[in-house]
Design an enzyme around this catalytic site. Structure first.
Site, PDB file in Angstrom:
ATOM      1  N   SER A   1       0.640  -1.181  -0.138  1.00  0.00           N
ATOM      2  CA  SER A   1       0.122   0.075   0.125  1.00  0.00           C
ATOM      3  C   SER A   1       0.799   1.128   0.074  1.00  0.00           C
ATOM      4  O   SER A   1       0.285   2.493   0.030  1.00  0.00           O
ATOM      5  CB  SER A   1      -0.809  -0.001   1.178  1.00  0.00           C
TER       6      SER A   1
ATOM      7  N   LYS B   1      -6.254   3.562   9.050  1.00  0.00           N
ATOM      8  CA  LYS B   1      -5.367   4.523   8.484  1.00  0.00           C
ATOM      9  C   LYS B   1      -5.480   5.996   8.445  1.00  0.00           C
ATOM     10  O   LYS B   1      -5.050   6.727   8.689  1.00  0.00           O
ATOM     11  CB  LYS B   1      -4.905   3.926   6.779  1.00  0.00           C
TER      12      LYS B   1
END
Length: 807
Positions: A712, A755
């Site tokens: 990611s 996140k």
């Protein structure tokens, strides 16, 4: 007296109906007539000095007096005597003469019909004689097995040569059903008549043999039981005279009583195994080693709570109320739990049964301290069921769950059976804690046992090695907890439904501390609300600067640290009535700060990009740094990165090179070095692609001691590389996450909620996320995060650079 003395046949005569018996021509039988139609028929025969025929009622049609309810054949005979009885009945003495059959029905009150004699067909005399000898042999054998054929009757059968008389004698002495008797009665072929009768006699022989065998076994067993009883009674008396302690016999008798009390609620194999061990113990010497092992076994198994269930009916409203009372936020997990128990309640109310409700096994997954185990506690409270917690972390011995075989020293049941025994009911709530940390070693694979335990199709017959019989776990509510779902083996993961419990936002932590943690800790430390107060800014400061976690476990510890010091101060200084904890005096109670997530830099920088990462304790903001060094186009990657992350860096460099070559990124030629080149290179015209040929790149992710991996960070690394090669600054208030492909596409990632919460804590203003995540995961993001931050979906690297680089 013969039929010819009366009239020629066929003739009209009255009919008497016999409810139970088939009469035969040789019989002189007393008949008791109770109903009016039979009495009328008898009187009519006597008045006219005529014959009468006795027919038998069909099966199920007793007491009906019409031609459909009787067999169309019977015995023709005469009434020898008639006596009226005091109770209104009539007794007649009937003499049978010949078998007859009904030709035509004449009247029903009383029954009267045209009757003819039943005539037989001639047969081969030799065949008849041979068949008759077989019948005599079988009758003799049957007589030896039971009391149906007395010796006198057998002698008569052997001496008589009249086939019809022998057949009637044998048939009348056997217990034949009405249909069988009628079939024999109306058979006109002598050979067929004998063969049918032989078949019935053979069946009766087999039946008699079986009965005799069973009877013999029963008598033997009764004799054995009586013998044991008398011997035991004698032994008791001897022990009593010798003064021997009979406590052991009392214990064994107590085992038997407890076993019999639970017999109706346990499976047959369980009852047999326990009874077998009790019997074995009763025959053993009390000082033998095996006796102690068996007694330990019985102490365990006799306590299994067969038949004991929590009788509290399911109520989804109570479950909802308890969850809301014990937990703040967690709307999605609480909603899924309510749905789970709503289905079970509906099935119970509609009588479909508890077995049908055993669908999914719930597994709460998420970072430490977010309330996974306490959710299970709340479920047990709401259902009024006992809670059994089985810690699976580090478990590697399969026998810990399955139980040890009794041949091993110190053997005992597995943890699951022990938990049920401790709970005292067969339907507790069992929490399988940290199911993702089950280990595997030479001692076996515990996940193999969990596959059986958590499968609703198998756990109704779970076999514990120690018990040596099956136990029903289908009524148990199993709830698992895990930190990382990916660590659970795929077959086990397939049997569970995961409810993800994510990180808390700072505001949620504040509300949890205020409503739950502080009141609970005050009670634990013996303090009153009036003796201590923690201001809102102070609590927020503790959350931001003194804890590093996704949940609230460390926050509880920090509050406990404060209250311990408060308790000490109140005891040492009795003049104090109340202590106020504020930002000014917080250092006296919590001297060490832990910065969870640093706030982002306020100034834009070249080659420094904010990336969003997921960890097992929640989300984090990681800076990706890049610098260029004059060289030959090489790349160096540091920061304790895994293979996937290193590959992402190489992909990012390739993508940026393509963008430069296609002139989608403007490279200022002034930054391209011209010194130190050979003559040919110096003479050549400078091109944008020289920027990645004449520089080496170094990419670093700080906190090098912490291992990092995952795809990611792809767009983050591409942005850092583009920034340093184009000499453009990156916006300091922008963070991003997304996987990058070689063609420049941005792929979706996991852990978005954690996140974005980390970005919110770091005071990020703009977050770039993959478009597919934006479309499907945005509704899971807390409202306060979405309100304070701009979330932008991106599908290509060009869009990322458009938003992230300063123009």
């Amino acid at each position: 007296m013969k039929l010819s003395d009366y009239t020629a046949f066929p003739t009209d005569i009255p009919i008497i109906v016999e409810d139970n018996l088939f009469l035969y021509p040789f019989m002189i039988s007393p008949l008791f007539l109770a109903d009016e139609e039979n009495i009328k028929a008898a009187n009519e025969a006597l008045d006219h000095n005529s014959l009468v025929m006795v027919c038998t009622a069909k099966v199920g049609d007793e007491h009906r007096r019409d031609f459909n309810a009787i067999y169309p054949a019977g015995v023709i005979g005469s009434i020898m005597r008639k006596v009226d009885l005091p109770d209104g009945r009539v007794k007649i003495l009937f003499q049978g003469m010949q078998k007859g059959t009904i030709l035509k029905e004449l009247s029903t009150a009383p029954l009267r019909a045209k009757v003819d004699v039943l005539r037989t067909q001639p047969a081969d005399a030799i065949k008849i004689e041979a068949t008759l000898s077989v019948l005599r042999e079988k009758v003799t054998l049957l007589g030896s097995l039971g009391g149906q054929f007395p010796p006198d009757l057998i002698k008569t059968i052997e001496e008589n040569n009249d086939v019809h008389r022998i057949c009637d004698l044998v048939a009348s002495s056997m217990r034949l059903k009405k249909e069988q008797a009628f079939s024999l009665f109306t058979e006109t072929n002598d050979e067929a008549h004998l063969l049918k009768l032989i078949d019935y006699v053979i069946e009766e022989i087999e039946s008699s043999r079986l009965k005799k065998e069973i009877k013999t076994k029963v008598h033997s067993q009764i004799e054995k039981v009586n013998k044991e009883y008398f011997l035991k009674e004698q032994l008791k008396q001897i022990q009593k005279e010798l003064g021997t302690d009979n406590q052991r016999e009392e214990e064994i008798e107590e085992y038997r009583k407890k076993l019999e009390a639970k017999k109706d609620h346990m499976e047959e194999d369980a009852y047999k195994e326990i009874k077998k061990q009790i019997d074995k113990l009763s025959r053993m010497h009390p000082d033998s080693a095996d006796a102690n092992l068996i007694q330990s076994y019985l102490d365990w198994v006799i306590e299994i709570p067969y038949g004991k269930l929590s009788k509290k009916a399911l109520d989804v409203l109570e479950v909802k109320s308890q969850l809301d009372k014990d937990h703040y936020s967690l709307e999605k997990p609480k909603e899924r739990i309510e749905e789970y128990f709503a289905v079970r309640e509906l099935l119970d109310k509609r009588g479909i049964g508890e077995k049908a409700a055993n669908g999914a096994i719930l597994c709460f997954s998420g970072p430490p301290g977010v309330g996974k185990t306490s959710l299970a506690n709340s479920i047990a409270k709401a259902l009024k069921r006992k809670l059994v917690r089985i810690a699976l972390g580090g478990l590697e011995d399969v026998n810990e769950l399955r139980g040890h075989r009794r041949t091993y020293i110190g053997a005992m049941p597995g943890r699951i059976v022990q938990g049920i025994i401790e709970a005292g009911e067969m339907n507790p709530v069992v929490v399988l804690d940290e199911i993702d940390k089950v280990a595997r070693s030479f001692r076996g694979d515990p996940t193999a046992v969990l596959l059986e335990v958590l499968d609703p199709e198998q756990n109704n017959k779970f076999r514990d090695y120690y018990l040596n019989f099956n136990i029903d776990l289908s009524k148990v509510i199993f709830i698992a907890t895990a930190n990382e779902v990916g660590s659970i083996p795929a077959p086990l993961r397939d049997r569970m439904e995961f409810i993800f419990v994510s990180s808390y936002t700072p505001q949620e932590k504040y509300e949890i501390a205020k409503k739950y943690l502080i009141p609970q800790e005050l009670k634990k430390h013996g303090l009153k609300n009036s003796e201590v107060s923690i201001s809102k800014p102070t609590l927020q400061l503790i959350i931001s600067n003194y804890t590093r976690e996704s949940g609230v476990r460390n926050l509880r510890r920090r509050i406990a640290d404060i209250l311990r010091k408060v308790a000490k101060q109140l005891l040492m200084d009795t003049s104090l009535e109340k202590l106020n904890i504020s930002n000014t005096n917080l250092k006296e109670y919590l001297p060490k700060t832990v910065f969870e997530i640093d706030e982002v830099d306020k100034e834009n920088s070249v080659g420094i990009v904010n990336g969003l990462a997921w960890t097992s304790v929640g989300g984090d903001v990681l800076k990706v740094e890049a610098i260029r060094i004059q060289g030959k186009g090489g790349i160096q990657i540091t920061g304790s990165l895994g293979d996937v992350m290193k590959e992402s860096a190489k992909i990012a460099l390739s993508v940026v090179k393509v963008l430069i070559d296609n002139q989608k990124i403007n490279v200022p030629l002034s930054i391209i070095p011209t010194t130190g080149l050979d003559k040919e290179e110096s003479a050549r015209k400078i091109e944008p692609s020289d920027v990645y040929r004449r520089y080496d790149l170094h990419i670093h992710v700080p906190e090098g001691a912490t291992p990092k991996d995952g795809p990611s960070a792809g767009i983050t690394m591409a942005t850092a590389i583009a920034s340093i090669l184009c000499n453009k600054k990156v916006k300091s208030d922008v963070a991003m996450t997304g996987e990058l492909t070689l063609t420049g596409k941005v792929l979706p990632i996991g852990g978005l909620k954690e996140k974005l919460i980390a970005a919110y804590k770091a005071k990020i203003k703009t977050a770039l996320i993959p478009k597919k995540n934006y479309e499907k995961d945005l509704d899971e993001i807390p409202d306060e995060v979405k309100e304070k931050m701009t979330i932008i979906p991106v599908s290509r690297i060009e869009e990322v650079l458009e938003f992230a680089l300063v123009k």
